[in-house]
Design a protein around this motif. Structure first.
Motif, PDB file in Angstrom:
ATOM      1  N   UNK A 336       0.846  -1.191   0.000  1.00  0.00           N
ATOM      2  CA  UNK A 336       0.000   0.000   0.000  1.00  0.00           C
ATOM      3  C   UNK A 336       0.880   1.238   0.000  1.00  0.00           C
ATOM      4  N   UNK A 337       0.327   2.323  -0.536  1.00  0.00           N
ATOM      5  CA  UNK A 337       1.008   3.621  -0.484  1.00  0.00           C
ATOM      6  C   UNK A 337      -0.025   4.712  -0.651  1.00  0.00           C
ATOM      7  N   UNK A 338       0.304   5.886  -0.171  1.00  0.00           N
ATOM      8  CA  UNK A 338      -0.521   7.066  -0.387  1.00  0.00           C
ATOM      9  C   UNK A 338       0.016   7.869  -1.554  1.00  0.00           C
ATOM     10  N   UNK A 339      -0.678   8.926  -1.891  1.00  0.00           N
ATOM     11  CA  UNK A 339      -0.245   9.783  -2.990  1.00  0.00           C
ATOM     12  C   UNK A 339       0.635  10.938  -2.526  1.00  0.00           C
ATOM     13  N   UNK A 366       7.293   9.822  -3.088  1.00  0.00           N
ATOM     14  CA  UNK A 366       8.357   8.947  -3.569  1.00  0.00           C
ATOM     15  C   UNK A 366       8.014   7.480  -3.329  1.00  0.00           C
ATOM     16  N   UNK A 367       7.470   7.179  -2.162  1.00  0.00           N
ATOM     17  CA  UNK A 367       7.062   5.803  -1.871  1.00  0.00           C
ATOM     18  C   UNK A 367       5.989   5.339  -2.843  1.00  0.00           C
ATOM     19  N   UNK A 368       5.134   6.252  -3.238  1.00  0.00           N
ATOM     20  CA  UNK A 368       4.068   5.915  -4.182  1.00  0.00           C
ATOM     21  C   UNK A 368       4.648   5.491  -5.538  1.00  0.00           C
ATOM     22  N   UNK A 369       5.650   6.227  -5.999  1.00  0.00           N
ATOM     23  CA  UNK A 369       6.318   5.860  -7.248  1.00  0.00           C
ATOM     24  C   UNK A 369       6.892   4.455  -7.141  1.00  0.00           C
ATOM     25  N   UNK A 389      -4.049   1.605  -3.171  1.00  0.00           N
ATOM     26  CA  UNK A 389      -3.649   3.004  -3.331  1.00  0.00           C
ATOM     27  C   UNK A 389      -4.515   3.851  -2.403  1.00  0.00           C
ATOM     28  N   UNK A 390      -3.883   4.519  -1.441  1.00  0.00           N
ATOM     29  CA  UNK A 390      -4.605   5.345  -0.476  1.00  0.00           C
ATOM     30  C   UNK A 390      -4.687   6.765  -1.041  1.00  0.00           C
ATOM     31  N   UNK A 391      -5.880   7.349  -1.167  1.00  0.00           N
ATOM     32  CA  UNK A 391      -6.006   8.629  -1.878  1.00  0.00           C
ATOM     33  C   UNK A 391      -5.414   9.833  -1.161  1.00  0.00           C
ATOM     34  N   UNK A 392      -5.294   9.793   0.154  1.00  0.00           N
ATOM     35  CA  UNK A 392      -4.777  10.961   0.874  1.00  0.00           C
ATOM     36  C   UNK A 392      -4.023  10.499   2.106  1.00  0.00           C
TER      37      UNK A 392
END
Length: 417
Positions: A336-339, A366-369, A389-392
């Motif tokens: 999982x990651x946020x934006x 960066x984690x999202x990438x 994918x966490x939106x916020x």
């Protein structure tokens, strides 16, 4: 918008104020969708802002004000939401970390105040459990003398809710690796109170990537964390007089630095783990992963070349989970990651500290990438996994903690829990 950073006594933290001003300028440039040429020009402007006191006789306060004027009337929450809602993870990830690296910012931009580990003690020549402290029945702290690192390491244990055999779940904390761990500070006891799993949580691995280092480091000492986690801990936790009742299955997971390490350890020791999860981590040591790894290690003053040698070397490649993702086939996998887009009011939750706020946005973008890249690799290999994918949410425990039960529920079946 005031982008100066104030200490508790109201004094401006001058250096960080200038750095954050320049970082915010870079954020605004990319958010505006400018061309490569325009971005390069604005990078020069950002450097000018950063160097304004020396080059133009402008005070740090004035430099911050100039940066604020560039941004216009937009608050930090709104700016981060523009960046994080672009829908393109590569676009979002290039905003701050890439800009900070291109501008030559020191990793102390993202540094915390975590104490460094103790100096190596050559008198520690035997690996053994020294003492065990029990708190509230199932929660324990074990102090372990670990000879290869010449230090005493504290691990946290939270025993399974049942008396029968249970899997062991190794949890790896982020860059600060405090004691108590972030997992315990953010409600792991409540989250796992009814779960048939033994939590095993090492502490004190600040900025180490939970790795075996090639060289002793002046700041971090001797790091042999991978060996500790994969060799010493399984033996020590199985000792009959103090041991955990183990069903023979193991999971490993982590947040941030610990997420990267969990996947790296899993591909390097695939026979040991049946389930793996990573929350807001980076799973490559190439390209963008090199930047994040260097910032992680150097944020505590360590020398990244003491870890795996020069970036890009064989040892760096050997710790790249994406390039070795085939070794994850057949395991229960969660990501999982946020934006990096702030939730409404998140800037207030940071007590108006623009430095920590920008760092939180930068690291999560960066984690999202990185997480998207791992997701794409697993998809290309047709390896079953779940990616949320966490939106916020920024790069902090208020984002990580709610994902812990979700991650555990996804992998628990593979562990026989």
């Amino acid at each position: 918008m005031n982008v100066s950073v104030f200490t508790d006594d109201g004094k401006i933290m001058r250096n960080k104020s200038q750095k954050m001003a320049a970082a915010l300028v870079s954020m605004a440039v990319v958010a505006a969708g400018g061309s490569a040429q325009a971005f390069a020009a604005d990078m020069d402007k950002a450097r000018a802002v950063q160097n304004a006191p020396a080059a133009q006789g402008v005070s740090p306060e004035g430099a911050a004000t100039q940066a604020a004027g560039t941004l216009g009337a937009i608050n930090p929450d709104q700016l981060s939401q523009v960046l994080g809602s672009s829908g393109n993870p590569a676009f979002a990830g290039s905003t701050i970390m890439g800009s900070a690296d291109a501008l030559g910012f020191s990793p102390d931009l993202f540094a915390g105040n975590t104490p460094l580990p103790p100096a190596p003690d050559p008198s520690i020549t035997e690996t053994k459990v020294l003492r065990k402290t029990v708190d509230e029945g199932r929660y324990e702290q074990w102090e372990i003398a670990y000879a290869p690192m010449q230090r005493v390491i504290t691990i946290e244990i939270y025993r399974a809710a049942t008396d029968g055999p249970a899997p062991n779940l190794y949890l790896l904390d982020g860059v600060g690796s405090e004691r108590p761990s972030g997992f315990m500070l953010w409600n792991a006891k409540e989250q796992f109170k009814n779960e048939n799993v033994n939590l095993v949580i090492p502490t004190g691995g600040q900025a180490s990537m939970w790795a075996d280092w090639q060289q002793q480091d002046p700041k971090l000492g001797i790091s042999k964390w991978e060996s500790f986690i994969t060799e010493a801990l399984p033996k020590l936790t199985a000792e009959s007089q103090i041991g955990l009742k183990h069903n023979g299955k193991n999971g490993i997971g982590g947040i941030s630095m610990g997420a990267a390490s969990a996947y790296s350890i899993a591909v390097r020791h695939p026979e040991q783990y049946q389930g793996v999860f990573g929350l807001s981590g980076c799973y490559t040591t190439d390209d963008f992963g090199q930047i994040l790894t260097r910032y992680t290690v150097e944020s505590r003053g360590a020398n990244v070349q003491n870890m795996w040698g020069p970036p890009g070397s064989e040892e760096w490649q050997a710790h790249d989970a994406i390039s070795q993702a085939e070794k994850l086939r057949g395991k229960a996998l969660y990501l999982s990651s946020g934006t990096g887009a702030a939730k409404e009011g998140e800037f207030d939750a940071y007590n108006g500290d623009i430095g920590n706020f920008v760092a939180g946005a930068a690291l999560e973008q960066a984690s999202n990438v990185c997480t998207h890249r791992m997701d794409e690799k697993l998809n290309d290999l047709d390896i079953d996994h779940r990616f949320d994918q966490i939106p916020a949410g920024l790069h902090n425990w208020s984002l990580f903690a709610p994902q812990m039960p979700i991650a555990w529920n996804h992998i628990k079946g593979a562990l026989g829990a």
